[in-house]
Design a protein around this motif. Structure first.
Motif, short mmCIF file in Angstrom:
data_model
loop_
_atom_site.label_atom_id
_atom_site.label_comp_id
_atom_site.label_asym_id
_atom_site.label_seq_id
_atom_site.Cartn_x
_atom_site.Cartn_y
_atom_site.Cartn_z
N VAL A 7 -9.74 1.79 2.42
CA VAL A 7 -8.39 1.13 2.91
C VAL A 7 -7.62 1.94 3.79
O VAL A 7 -7.36 2.97 3.52
CB VAL A 7 -7.55 0.78 1.48
N SER A 8 -7.43 1.43 5.16
CA SER A 8 -6.63 2.15 5.81
C SER A 8 -5.68 1.29 6.89
O SER A 8 -5.96 0.12 6.67
CB SER A 8 -7.54 2.72 7.09
N GLY A 9 -4.66 1.72 6.99
CA GLY A 9 -3.75 0.90 7.60
C GLY A 9 -2.01 1.28 7.59
O GLY A 9 -1.84 2.52 7.13
N ASP A 10 -1.26 0.44 7.94
CA ASP A 10 0.04 0.72 7.78
C ASP A 10 0.70 0.64 6.33
O ASP A 10 1.60 1.49 6.00
CB ASP A 10 0.89 -0.31 8.46
N ALA A 11 0.15 -0.40 5.55
CA ALA A 11 0.69 -0.33 4.33
C ALA A 11 -0.14 -1.10 3.31
O ALA A 11 -1.23 -1.79 3.57
CB ALA A 11 2.16 -1.41 4.25
N PHE A 12 0.00 -0.75 1.88
CA PHE A 12 -0.90 -1.28 0.88
C PHE A 12 -0.05 -1.39 -0.43
O PHE A 12 0.80 -0.48 -0.64
CB PHE A 12 -2.13 -0.27 0.59
#
Length: 208
Positions: free
Chosen positions: A3-8
């Motif tokens: 999981v990569s990105g700005d928000a989770f």
């Protein structure tokens, strides 16, 4: 998974998983073998949001291993942690190390007070938060009746100029009946007695 990105948002993902699965229990995401990497700008779970999260972990057969957990900002504090735990309910064991850095402790202690079970010590720490700025602490934890004889916690570091060392021992991991033997030792040293009294929960007057 990766999981990569700005928000989770863990709570949202858990809710969607429950809707899509025949098993809609709260633990449905954890009833499987998982190897995960999470690197996000914002991670939300259980009503708490952490910023700049970098995590490598595995979950298998009831055991969890955290190879790396870096949190850039959790209520004003940065946290690094590693650890592992495994075994059955009757013989659970593991170890962990947590490194905490909090330039300003007020928001972090308020967050703990809000989300952890009520305890007089936590309430006192939150009320005296102004005396705990510039906190840098390392906590080493070991637990397991067979391997470590219960619970061993060792704390060391500095907070607002006070050098702190503390040890906690409990001879049983699960104190079901409240009859486990416990011991606590604490040593705090600071050239400013005013700071120490403030950290103990008093409201000291400035010393000339």
């Amino acid at each position: 998974f990766d999981v990569s990105g700005d928000a989770f948002d863990y709570d949202a993902v858990k809710a969607l998983s429950s809707l899509a699965s025949v098993d809609n229990s709260a633990d449905s995401l954890l009833n499987q073998q998982i190897a995960g990497k999470i690197k996000v700008g914002s991670f939300s779970a259980l009503g708490v949001t952490a910023q700049d999260v970098d995590d490598l972990f595995t979950y298998m057969d009831g055991g969890v291993s955290v190879r790396k957990l870096d949190i850039g900002n959790l209520a004003g504090a940065s946290i690094k942690a590693v650890g592992d735990a495994s075994g059955s309910l009757a013989d659970y064991s593991g170890k962990a190390q947590i490194i905490l850095n909090a330039p300003h402790a007020n928001a972090f202690l308020a967050m703990l007070q809000q989300h952890l079970p009520t305890h007089p010590l936590l309430n006192r720490l939150a009320a005296s938060a102004q005396w705990y700025d510039n906190t840098n602490l390392v906590l080493d934890a070991r637990f397991g009746d067979a391997q470590f004889g219960g619970v061993q916690l060792d704390l060391r570091g500095k907070t607002n100029g006070t050098t702190v060392t503390a040890e906690f021992r409990q001879n049983s991991l699960f104190d079901v009946f409240g009859d486990s033997q416990k011991s606590l030792s604490l040593h705090a040293e600071n050239a400013s007695s005013t700071t120490v009294f403030g950290q103990l929960g008093f409201d000291p007057l400035p010393v000339p």
